[in-house]
Design a protein around this motif. Structure first.
Motif, PDB file in Angstrom:
ATOM      1  N   TRP A 239      19.414  41.794  42.547  1.00 39.91           N
ATOM      2  CA  TRP A 239      19.129  40.122  42.183  1.00 39.91           C
ATOM      3  C   TRP A 239      18.941  39.788  43.249  1.00 39.91           C
ATOM      4  CZ3 TRP A 239      20.530  39.656  37.340  1.00 39.91           C
ATOM      5  CH2 TRP A 239      20.325  38.552  36.643  1.00 39.91           C
ATOM      6  N   ASP A 240      18.122  38.728  42.989  1.00 41.93           N
ATOM      7  CA  ASP A 240      17.827  37.797  44.527  1.00 41.93           C
ATOM      8  C   ASP A 240      17.377  38.585  45.266  1.00 41.93           C
ATOM      9  OD1 ASP A 240      18.078  35.196  42.462  1.00 41.93           O
ATOM     10  OD2 ASP A 240      20.425  34.698  43.472  1.00 41.93           O
ATOM     11  N   ALA A 241      16.904  39.831  45.322  1.00 38.45           N
ATOM     12  CA  ALA A 241      16.573  40.453  46.172  1.00 38.45           C
ATOM     13  C   ALA A 241      15.021  41.082  46.066  1.00 38.45           C
ATOM     14  CB  ALA A 241      17.024  42.075  46.677  1.00 38.45           C
ATOM     15  N   ALA A 242      13.824  40.101  47.495  1.00 38.50           N
ATOM     16  CA  ALA A 242      12.352  39.972  47.895  1.00 38.50           C
ATOM     17  C   ALA A 242      12.116  41.552  47.604  1.00 38.50           C
ATOM     18  CB  ALA A 242      12.536  38.997  48.470  1.00 38.50           C
ATOM     19  N   ASP A 243      12.032  42.187  48.862  1.00 39.80           N
ATOM     20  CA  ASP A 243      11.755  43.353  48.977  1.00 39.80           C
ATOM     21  C   ASP A 243      12.109  44.574  47.969  1.00 39.80           C
ATOM     22  OD1 ASP A 243      10.146  45.765  49.814  1.00 39.80           O
ATOM     23  OD2 ASP A 243      11.077  44.833  52.056  1.00 39.80           O
ATOM     24  N   ALA A 244      10.609  44.725  47.100  1.00 40.35           N
ATOM     25  CA  ALA A 244      10.893  46.035  45.956  1.00 40.35           C
ATOM     26  C   ALA A 244      10.557  47.225  46.335  1.00 40.35           C
ATOM     27  CB  ALA A 244       9.783  45.372  44.838  1.00 40.35           C
ATOM     28  N   ARG A 386      34.751  51.663  30.556  1.00 41.99           N
ATOM     29  CA  ARG A 386      36.277  52.410  30.939  1.00 41.99           C
ATOM     30  C   ARG A 386      36.363  53.471  32.379  1.00 41.99           C
ATOM     31  NH1 ARG A 386      37.047  57.801  29.896  1.00 41.99           N
ATOM     32  NH2 ARG A 386      34.925  58.855  28.755  1.00 41.99           N
ATOM     33  N   TYR A 387      35.295  53.285  33.364  1.00 38.98           N
ATOM     34  CA  TYR A 387      35.513  53.599  34.289  1.00 38.98           C
ATOM     35  C   TYR A 387      35.794  53.317  35.726  1.00 38.98           C
ATOM     36  CZ  TYR A 387      33.320  57.798  32.291  1.00 38.98           C
ATOM     37  OH  TYR A 387      33.664  59.089  31.112  1.00 38.98           O
ATOM     38  N   GLY A 388      35.538  53.145  36.453  1.00 41.21           N
ATOM     39  CA  GLY A 388      35.481  52.623  38.144  1.00 41.21           C
ATOM     40  C   GLY A 388      35.470  52.787  39.276  1.00 41.21           C
ATOM     41  N   LEU A 389      34.963  53.901  39.519  1.00 41.52           N
ATOM     42  CA  LEU A 389      34.706  55.028  41.058  1.00 41.52           C
ATOM     43  C   LEU A 389      34.079  54.203  41.603  1.00 41.52           C
ATOM     44  CD1 LEU A 389      35.157  57.748  42.735  1.00 41.52           C
ATOM     45  CD2 LEU A 389      33.364  58.466  41.752  1.00 41.52           C
ATOM     46  N   SER A 390      32.396  53.449  41.436  1.00 42.88           N
ATOM     47  CA  SER A 390      31.891  53.057  42.461  1.00 42.88           C
ATOM     48  C   SER A 390      30.500  52.120  41.711  1.00 42.88           C
ATOM     49  CB  SER A 390      30.970  54.085  42.788  1.00 42.88           C
ATOM     50  OG  SER A 390      29.802  54.628  42.786  1.00 42.88           O
ATOM     51  N   ALA A 391      30.679  50.729  42.797  1.00 42.41           N
ATOM     52  CA  ALA A 391      29.209  49.820  41.905  1.00 42.41           C
ATOM     53  C   ALA A 391      28.965  49.707  43.259  1.00 42.41           C
ATOM     54  CB  ALA A 391      29.952  49.243  41.828  1.00 42.41           C
ATOM     55  N   GLY A 392      27.733  49.040  43.538  1.00 41.97           N
ATOM     56  CA  GLY A 392      26.795  48.464  44.262  1.00 41.97           C
ATOM     57  C   GLY A 392      25.879  46.774  44.061  1.00 41.97           C
ATOM     58  N   LEU A 393      26.116  46.415  45.039  1.00 42.92           N
ATOM     59  CA  LEU A 393      25.017  45.209  44.369  1.00 42.92           C
ATOM     60  C   LEU A 393      24.027  45.412  45.573  1.00 42.92           C
ATOM     61  CD1 LEU A 393      24.064  41.862  43.855  1.00 42.92           C
ATOM     62  CD2 LEU A 393      26.375  41.386  45.749  1.00 42.92           C
ATOM     63  N   VAL A 394      22.913  45.102  45.674  1.00 39.66           N
ATOM     64  CA  VAL A 394      21.253  44.950  46.300  1.00 39.66           C
ATOM     65  C   VAL A 394      21.133  43.606  45.759  1.00 39.66           C
ATOM     66  CG1 VAL A 394      19.107  45.300  46.761  1.00 39.66           C
ATOM     67  CG2 VAL A 394      20.750  46.875  45.712  1.00 39.66           C
ATOM     68  N   SER A 395      20.936  42.945  46.898  1.00 45.05           N
ATOM     69  CA  SER A 395      21.024  40.694  46.966  1.00 45.05           C
ATOM     70  C   SER A 395      20.257  40.142  48.846  1.00 45.05           C
ATOM     71  CB  SER A 395      22.088  40.616  46.821  1.00 45.05           C
ATOM     72  OG  SER A 395      21.464  38.572  46.466  1.00 45.05           O
ATOM     73  N   ASP A 396      19.429  39.536  49.001  1.00 46.11           N
ATOM     74  CA  ASP A 396      19.349  39.049  49.634  1.00 46.11           C
ATOM     75  C   ASP A 396      20.639  37.807  49.851  1.00 46.11           C
ATOM     76  OD1 ASP A 396      17.360  40.147  51.134  1.00 46.11           O
ATOM     77  OD2 ASP A 396      15.678  39.061  49.346  1.00 46.11           O
ATOM     78  N   ASP A 397      20.464  37.588  49.289  1.00 51.80           N
ATOM     79  CA  ASP A 397      22.145  35.915  48.776  1.00 51.80           C
ATOM     80  C   ASP A 397      23.128  36.551  49.263  1.00 51.80           C
ATOM     81  OD1 ASP A 397      23.572  33.946  48.609  1.00 51.80           O
ATOM     82  OD2 ASP A 397      22.233  33.762  47.268  1.00 51.80           O
ATOM     83  N   PRO A 398      23.797  36.713  50.824  1.00 54.15           N
ATOM     84  CA  PRO A 398      25.214  36.501  51.260  1.00 54.15           C
ATOM     85  C   PRO A 398      26.639  36.185  49.519  1.00 54.15           C
ATOM     86  CG  PRO A 398      24.663  34.705  52.433  1.00 54.15           C
ATOM     87  CD  PRO A 398      23.516  35.804  51.482  1.00 54.15           C
ATOM     88  N   ASN A 400      25.974  35.473  46.075  1.00 52.30           N
ATOM     89  CA  ASN A 400      26.268  36.700  45.554  1.00 52.30           C
ATOM     90  C   ASN A 400      26.995  37.843  45.701  1.00 52.30           C
ATOM     91  OD1 ASN A 400      24.589  35.514  43.801  1.00 52.30           O
ATOM     92  ND2 ASN A 400      22.570  36.577  44.785  1.00 52.30           N
ATOM     93  N   TRP A 401      27.713  38.476  47.042  1.00 53.03           N
ATOM     94  CA  TRP A 401      28.113  39.951  47.429  1.00 53.03           C
ATOM     95  C   TRP A 401      29.457  38.834  47.384  1.00 53.03           C
ATOM     96  CZ3 TRP A 401      29.659  44.076  47.818  1.00 53.03           C
ATOM     97  CH2 TRP A 401      30.649  44.814  48.129  1.00 53.03           C
ATOM     98  N   ASP A 402      29.298  38.182  47.654  1.00 49.74           N
ATOM     99  CA  ASP A 402      31.142  37.443  47.764  1.00 49.74           C
ATOM    100  C   ASP A 402      31.981  37.533  46.984  1.00 49.74           C
ATOM    101  OD1 ASP A 402      33.675  36.001  49.269  1.00 49.74           O
ATOM    102  OD2 ASP A 402      32.317  33.951  47.477  1.00 49.74           O
ATOM    103  N   ARG A 403      30.870  37.012  45.943  1.00 50.29           N
ATOM    104  CA  ARG A 403      31.002  36.574  44.481  1.00 50.29           C
ATOM    105  C   ARG A 403      31.550  38.132  43.190  1.00 50.29           C
ATOM    106  NH1 ARG A 403      31.905  33.025  41.028  1.00 50.29           N
ATOM    107  NH2 ARG A 403      31.227  33.451  37.972  1.00 50.29           N
ATOM    108  N   PHE A 404      30.833  38.998  43.845  1.00 49.24           N
ATOM    109  CA  PHE A 404      30.283  40.330  43.263  1.00 49.24           C
ATOM    110  C   PHE A 404      32.121  41.081  44.045  1.00 49.24           C
ATOM    111  CE2 PHE A 404      29.196  45.011  43.199  1.00 49.24           C
ATOM    112  CZ  PHE A 404      28.798  44.716  41.983  1.00 49.24           C
ATOM    113  N   ILE A 405      31.836  40.863  45.257  1.00 48.30           N
ATOM    114  CA  ILE A 405      33.131  41.600  45.825  1.00 48.30           C
ATOM    115  C   ILE A 405      34.290  41.171  44.697  1.00 48.30           C
ATOM    116  CG2 ILE A 405      33.558  40.505  47.352  1.00 48.30           C
ATOM    117  CD1 ILE A 405      33.801  44.706  47.189  1.00 48.30           C
ATOM    118  N   ARG A 406      34.333  40.414  44.762  1.00 45.37           N
ATOM    119  CA  ARG A 406      35.722  39.102  44.216  1.00 45.37           C
ATOM    120  C   ARG A 406      35.606  39.652  42.943  1.00 45.37           C
ATOM    121  NH1 ARG A 406      35.784  34.543  43.873  1.00 45.37           N
ATOM    122  NH2 ARG A 406      33.764  34.371  45.165  1.00 45.37           N
ATOM    123  N   ARG A 407      34.830  40.169  41.656  1.00 46.32           N
ATOM    124  CA  ARG A 407      34.622  40.163  40.377  1.00 46.32           C
ATOM    125  C   ARG A 407      34.762  41.747  40.088  1.00 46.32           C
ATOM    126  NH1 ARG A 407      31.913  35.813  37.526  1.00 46.32           N
ATOM    127  NH2 ARG A 407      32.754  37.468  35.553  1.00 46.32           N
TER     128      ARG A 407
END
Length: 471
Positions: A239-244, A386-398, A400-407
């Motif tokens: 989300w919101d990552a410019a360099d494809a 129903r799983y919950g092992l790993s997840a990731g966010l790719v974004s230029d906007d920190p 977004n990361w602050d929201r993602f890591i909390r939710r």
């Protein structure tokens, strides 16, 4: 007596063969572990540290041999198996440090005496190993267990018995006392026989289905500690990552490394609707075309090899086709690779937006892609498992990361790095169907010993002054 045969999935050649342990032999291994436990647990901790250090030295001396064996047995590229042997050696020092930090002993003086915290080992630990990292992952249970004072009965994956044998040889070179480490080779029946024995702990890395079975089996037996590191239907949100092109590299390494045979691989890619999402997909497709899948001993060295077996490839292709039959769109179709064994499959991308598909991981280089209208919608989609092992966010906007890591609900959550990245001195594990809240890696010390809290005084003295309401 049933014979166990391990084959090279790239060629079908036999790598190892030998008898499966019978139920009686499994019982004898547990009895040896039980008999060895009191002495091993009571030894000075430095003795156990010295023993695992000798094991570390044996791994180092035989690293090229064992790495080559893992490549032959699993089909993994040499760059991966060499790294696996390095991680196995590093696990010794990390586990020593983790035990001191997370368990160990400490004392504090109080007004009423001395408060002391100690940790005691459980007893006989059964370790069941997986095929994808047949050395590193069981090693991550075995080393902390031995340091804590547990004895071990280890059943390697039936797909990787040679690796288990070589590990056992290195532990024998470490001059462990008789019965402290015990190897039993075999498949499902051998594993079932082991779990029917009076073990004290089960340490398992493998599928969510197997983990669910173990939970049910031991639900009424609270004596047994369960440490379950299971799979995941892991999301990667962009989300919101410019360099494809930069994003594509993170996606490819998340989804396709080890031919998709890591429990932390991204299985679901969540992109925004519109051109930015389209650009990312185009960059991923372009990078996929550059990935070299070939036998481990090919020149030049491949990116990855086959799946663990032809049967695994058949199952993965069938699972992908089932999703396509339900309406998913193959952007890059799943297929076998021409000219190679039927265990080889190429990376696939399957569009699943607005298609109801099973919440299950496909243990292969197959990536399901869906689109979202908003970042909140993307997070909700990521958590729809129903799983919950790993997840990731790719974004230029920190932000977004602050929201993602909390939710986000997962035990390993990465930002602008592949979902498969994990540090050996951090915990590794998940929640829901991905585990049982007992992460491994640095936190393995937590489940290898239990805490004992003591209130102590050096002499017997009257405590009448502490007793209220006396006549």
């Amino acid at each position: 007596m049933t014979q166990l045969i391990s084959t090279n999935p790239a060629t079908g050649d036999t790598v190892w063969d030998g008898p499966e342990a019978t139920a009686a032999e499994v019982a004898a291994a547990v009895e040896r572990g039980r008999a060895a436990f009191p002495d091993w647990a009571d030894r000075p901790r430095q003795d156990r540290i010295d023993a695992v250090k000798r094991y570390q030295a044996a791994l180092k001396a035989r690293a090229p041999e064992i790495a080559a064996a893992i490549s032959r047995e699993t089909g993994k590229a040499p760059w991966e198996t060499t790294a696996e042997l390095g991680a196995m050696q590093g696990k010794v020092d990390i586990s020593i440090r983790a035990y001191d930090e997370r368990t160990g002993e400490r004392t504090a003086d109080t007004a009423f005496g001395r408060a002391t915290l100690r940790h005691r080992p459980h007893g006989v630990a059964a370790v069941l190993g997986p095929f994808n990292f047949p050395g590193h992952l069981p090693n991550g249970h075995i080393v902390p267990a031995l340091l804590a004072g547990d004895t071990v009965v280890f059943k390697p994956s039936e797909e990787a018995p040679l690796t288990g044998q070589l590990m056992a040889e290195c532990l024998a070179e470490a001059d462990l006392p008789e019965g402290v480490f015990n190897l039993v080779q075999g498949g499902r029946d051998t594993g079932a026989a082991l779990l029917d024995q009076p073990i004290d702990a089960l340490m398992f890395t493998g599928s969510g289905a197997a983990g669910a079975h173990f939970r049910k089996k031991f639900a009424d037996d609270p004596r047994i500690i369960l440490a379950l590191e299971l799979g995941g239907n892991n999301p990667l949100v962009v989300w919101d990552a410019a360099d494809a092109e930069a994003v594509a590299g993170i996606i490819v390494q998340s989804a396709f490394v080890t031919t998709g045979q890591r429990c932390s691989c991204a299985r679901r890619l969540i992109l925004p609707f519109g051109q930015r999402g389209n650009d990312v997909l185009e960059a991923v497709i372009a990078l996929i075309d550059r990935l070299r899948f070939a036998p481990y001993d090919s020149d030049p060295e491949p990116y990855a090899g086959p799946l663990i077996s032809v049967r695994a490839a058949d199952q993965a292709l069938a699972a992908a086709q089932h999703r396509i039959d339900r309406g998913a769109l193959p952007i890059v179709a799943p297929r076998r690779i021409d000219g190679l064994s039927d265990a080889f499959v190429s990376p696939a991308i399957i569009q699943t937006t607005d298609v109801l598909v099973e919440d299950e991981e496909i243990f292969a280089p197959f990536l399901m892609v869906s689109r979202a209208h908003s970042f909140d919608e993307a997070i909700n989609e990521a958590n729809a498992t129903r799983y919950g092992l790993s997840a990731g966010l790719v974004s230029d906007d920190p932000k977004n990361w602050d929201r993602f890591i909390r939710r986000i609900r997962a035990g390993v959550v990465n930002f602008n790095r592949p979902t498969t990245g994990a540090a050996g001195d951090m915990p590794f594990g998940g929640l829901g169907a991905s585990g049982n809240h007992r992460p491994s890696a640095y936190y393995a010390a937590d489940y290898c010993a239990y805490p004992v809290a003591s209130f102590e005084a050096d002499a017997v003295k009257s405590i009448e002054g502490e007793i209220k309401g006396l006549r």
